[in-house]
Design a protein around this motif. Structure first.
Motif, PDB file in Angstrom:
ATOM      1  N   SER A   1       4.395   5.591  -5.397  1.00 45.27           N
ATOM      2  CA  SER A   1       4.461   5.538  -6.864  1.00 45.27           C
ATOM      3  C   SER A   1       3.462   6.507  -7.483  1.00 45.27           C
ATOM      4  O   SER A   1       3.779   7.207  -8.455  1.00 45.27           O
ATOM      5  N   ALA A   2       2.258   6.554  -6.922  1.00 49.16           N
ATOM      6  CA  ALA A   2       1.243   7.491  -7.426  1.00 49.16           C
ATOM      7  C   ALA A   2       1.728   8.922  -7.243  1.00 49.16           C
ATOM      8  O   ALA A   2       1.602   9.758  -8.158  1.00 49.16           O
ATOM      9  N   HIS A   3       2.294   9.218  -6.087  1.00 52.71           N
ATOM     10  CA  HIS A   3       2.813  10.558  -5.819  1.00 52.71           C
ATOM     11  C   HIS A   3       3.910  10.924  -6.818  1.00 52.71           C
ATOM     12  O   HIS A   3       3.882  12.002  -7.417  1.00 52.71           O
ATOM     13  N   ALA A   4       4.859  10.032  -7.018  1.00 52.21           N
ATOM     14  CA  ALA A   4       5.971  10.309  -7.940  1.00 52.21           C
ATOM     15  C   ALA A   4       5.465  10.522  -9.361  1.00 52.21           C
ATOM     16  O   ALA A   4       5.902  11.443 -10.063  1.00 52.21           O
ATOM     17  N   SER A   5       4.537   9.682  -9.785  1.00 52.61           N
ATOM     18  CA  SER A   5       3.994   9.794 -11.138  1.00 52.61           C
ATOM     19  C   SER A   5       3.260  11.121 -11.333  1.00 52.61           C
ATOM     20  O   SER A   5       3.458  11.816 -12.339  1.00 52.61           O
ATOM     21  N   LEU A   6       2.424  11.482 -10.379  1.00 52.66           N
ATOM     22  CA  LEU A   6       1.683  12.737 -10.490  1.00 52.66           C
ATOM     23  C   LEU A   6       2.615  13.941 -10.423  1.00 52.66           C
ATOM     24  O   LEU A   6       2.424  14.923 -11.160  1.00 52.66           O
ATOM     25  N   MET A   7       3.623  13.888  -9.578  1.00 53.43           N
ATOM     26  CA  MET A   7       4.561  15.011  -9.477  1.00 53.43           C
ATOM     27  C   MET A   7       5.314  15.227 -10.787  1.00 53.43           C
ATOM     28  O   MET A   7       5.593  16.364 -11.166  1.00 53.43           O
ATOM     29  N   GLN A   8       5.626  14.146 -11.504  1.00 52.88           N
ATOM     30  CA  GLN A   8       6.265  14.284 -12.820  1.00 52.88           C
ATOM     31  C   GLN A   8       5.338  14.991 -13.790  1.00 52.88           C
ATOM     32  O   GLN A   8       5.770  15.863 -14.548  1.00 52.88           O
ATOM     33  N   VAL A   9       4.071  14.620 -13.782  1.00 54.17           N
ATOM     34  CA  VAL A   9       3.087  15.262 -14.655  1.00 54.17           C
ATOM     35  C   VAL A   9       2.993  16.749 -14.306  1.00 54.17           C
ATOM     36  O   VAL A   9       3.052  17.610 -15.185  1.00 54.17           O
ATOM     37  N   PHE A  10       2.838  17.056 -13.021  1.00 52.53           N
ATOM     38  CA  PHE A  10       2.688  18.447 -12.607  1.00 52.53           C
ATOM     39  C   PHE A  10       3.943  19.264 -12.927  1.00 52.53           C
ATOM     40  O   PHE A  10       3.846  20.411 -13.355  1.00 52.53           O
ATOM     41  N   ALA A  11       5.116  18.683 -12.731  1.00 53.95           N
ATOM     42  CA  ALA A  11       6.375  19.403 -12.979  1.00 53.95           C
ATOM     43  C   ALA A  11       6.541  19.774 -14.444  1.00 53.95           C
ATOM     44  O   ALA A  11       7.194  20.767 -14.765  1.00 53.95           O
ATOM     45  N   ALA A  12       5.953  19.000 -15.337  1.00 54.29           N
ATOM     46  CA  ALA A  12       6.102  19.244 -16.770  1.00 54.29           C
ATOM     47  C   ALA A  12       5.160  20.329 -17.291  1.00 54.29           C
ATOM     48  O   ALA A  12       5.260  20.725 -18.455  1.00 54.29           O
ATOM     49  N   ALA A  45       0.841  -1.206   0.000  1.00 53.53           N
ATOM     50  CA  ALA A  45       0.000   0.000   0.000  1.00 53.53           C
ATOM     51  C   ALA A  45       0.876   1.256   0.000  1.00 53.53           C
ATOM     52  O   ALA A  45       0.624   2.213  -0.738  1.00 53.53           O
ATOM     53  N   TRP A  46       1.914   1.245   0.838  1.00 53.39           N
ATOM     54  CA  TRP A  46       2.834   2.375   0.909  1.00 53.39           C
ATOM     55  C   TRP A  46       3.528   2.597  -0.436  1.00 53.39           C
ATOM     56  O   TRP A  46       3.629   3.731  -0.916  1.00 53.39           O
ATOM     57  N   GLU A  47       4.010   1.519  -1.044  1.00 48.47           N
ATOM     58  CA  GLU A  47       4.690   1.638  -2.330  1.00 48.47           C
ATOM     59  C   GLU A  47       3.748   2.187  -3.393  1.00 48.47           C
ATOM     60  O   GLU A  47       4.137   3.030  -4.212  1.00 48.47           O
ATOM     61  N   SER A  48       2.500   1.740  -3.387  1.00 48.39           N
ATOM     62  CA  SER A  48       1.517   2.255  -4.350  1.00 48.39           C
ATOM     63  C   SER A  48       1.288   3.747  -4.145  1.00 48.39           C
ATOM     64  O   SER A  48       1.207   4.513  -5.114  1.00 48.39           O
TER      65      SER A  48
END
Length: 148
Positions: free
Chosen positions: A22-33, A16-19
């Motif tokens: 991972s969701a946080h990292a993925s969304l932050m990449q989208v937002f950063a772009a 659950a923690w890893e998910s």
């Protein structure tokens, strides 16, 4: 069964923690772009947003609790934001050694403009993946974790 005495599923907890991470990292990449970060970086926005949420001058420690920066990194960022005229410092009336921080008019303007664009981006990303009920569940679960 008493909550303290129930067996912890270590594997499930870590999955659950890893998910979540991972969701946080993925969304932050989208937002950063996205294009909204021309005047201010995401980390700088985080500081301005934290100050805006308080609505009144606050100590550095109160800002620290709302951002993912070490105390030295936050101090340096506050220095840069103050030099740019986005954050104001004033003596703490209770403790003369401390300072209180707040947004300047320009800092508040940038926070609002970037915040509107960022809020729309967050809404688009979450709406593409979750139903409104799932968003309510996510809000509830994340709030419970944050409250611990």
């Amino acid at each position: 069964m008493d909550e303290q005495r129930r067996r912890i599923d270590v594997r499930l907890a870590n999955e659950a923690w890893e998910s979540l991470m991972s969701a946080h990292a993925s969304l932050m990449q989208v937002f950063a772009a996205e294009q909204m970060w021309e005047e201010i970086s995401m980390r700088e926005y985080d500081v301005l947003y934290t100050l805006a949420k308080h609505g009144a001058p606050v100590r550095m420690s109160e800002v620290q609790s709302g951002v993912l920066l070490s105390q030295p990194a936050l101090s340096r960022m506050i220095d840069r934001l103050a030099q740019r005229g986005l954050v104001a410092r004033e003596p703490d009336p209770v403790d003369g050694r401390a300072v209180r921080l707040s947004l300047t008019e320009e800092g508040a303007r940038i926070q609002r403009e970037v915040g509107r664009a960022h809020a729309k981006s967050v809404a688009r990303q979450l709406d593409a993946a979750l139903t409104p009920e799932e968003m309510r569940q996510l809000r509830h679960l994340a709030s419970r974790l944050a409250a611990r």
